[in-house]
Design a protein around this motif. Sequence first.
Motif, PDB file in Angstrom:
ATOM      1  N   GLY A   1     -36.165-116.681  33.009  1.00  9.57           N
ATOM      2  CA  GLY A   1     -36.150-115.530  33.905  1.00  9.57           C
ATOM      3  C   GLY A   1     -34.970-114.598  33.731  1.00  9.57           C
ATOM      4  O   GLY A   1     -34.613-113.867  34.635  1.00  9.57           O
ATOM      5  N   ALA A   2     -34.330-114.594  32.559  1.00  2.00           N
ATOM      6  CA  ALA A   2     -33.120-113.803  32.354  1.00  2.00           C
ATOM      7  C   ALA A   2     -33.381-112.299  32.321  1.00  2.00           C
ATOM      8  O   ALA A   2     -32.500-111.541  32.653  1.00  2.00           O
ATOM      9  N   GLY A   3     -34.564-111.851  31.947  1.00  3.94           N
ATOM     10  CA  GLY A   3     -34.828-110.424  31.881  1.00  3.94           C
ATOM     11  C   GLY A   3     -34.103-109.771  30.721  1.00  3.94           C
ATOM     12  O   GLY A   3     -33.932-110.350  29.671  1.00  3.94           O
TER      13      GLY A   3
ATOM     14  N   THR B   1     -39.429-116.201  20.916  1.00  2.81           N
ATOM     15  CA  THR B   1     -39.123-116.486  22.318  1.00  2.81           C
ATOM     16  C   THR B   1     -38.512-115.265  22.984  1.00  2.81           C
ATOM     17  O   THR B   1     -38.764-114.991  24.149  1.00  2.81           O
ATOM     18  N   LEU B   2     -37.692-114.519  22.235  1.00  2.00           N
ATOM     19  CA  LEU B   2     -37.088-113.280  22.714  1.00  2.00           C
ATOM     20  C   LEU B   2     -37.634-112.112  21.921  1.00  2.00           C
ATOM     21  O   LEU B   2     -38.030-112.259  20.768  1.00  2.00           O
TER      22      LEU B   2
END
Length: 50
Positions: A4-6, A23-24
């Motif tokens: 949930g880092a955004g 993933t990112l």
Amino acid sequence: MIDGAGIMSLSMEIAAPYLTQGTLKRVLSPWITGRVSLYAALPSRKFIPC
């Protein structure tokens, strides 16, 4: 998004494996911060030099 880092600023050395895995996803690609911030969380002031 990991945990949930955004959107966040992260060094490429740390982000590269997650970008490779998918993933990112890199957003705002031309944007560069130009400075490094370092934070330390200490449990108490006991070990802080005076």
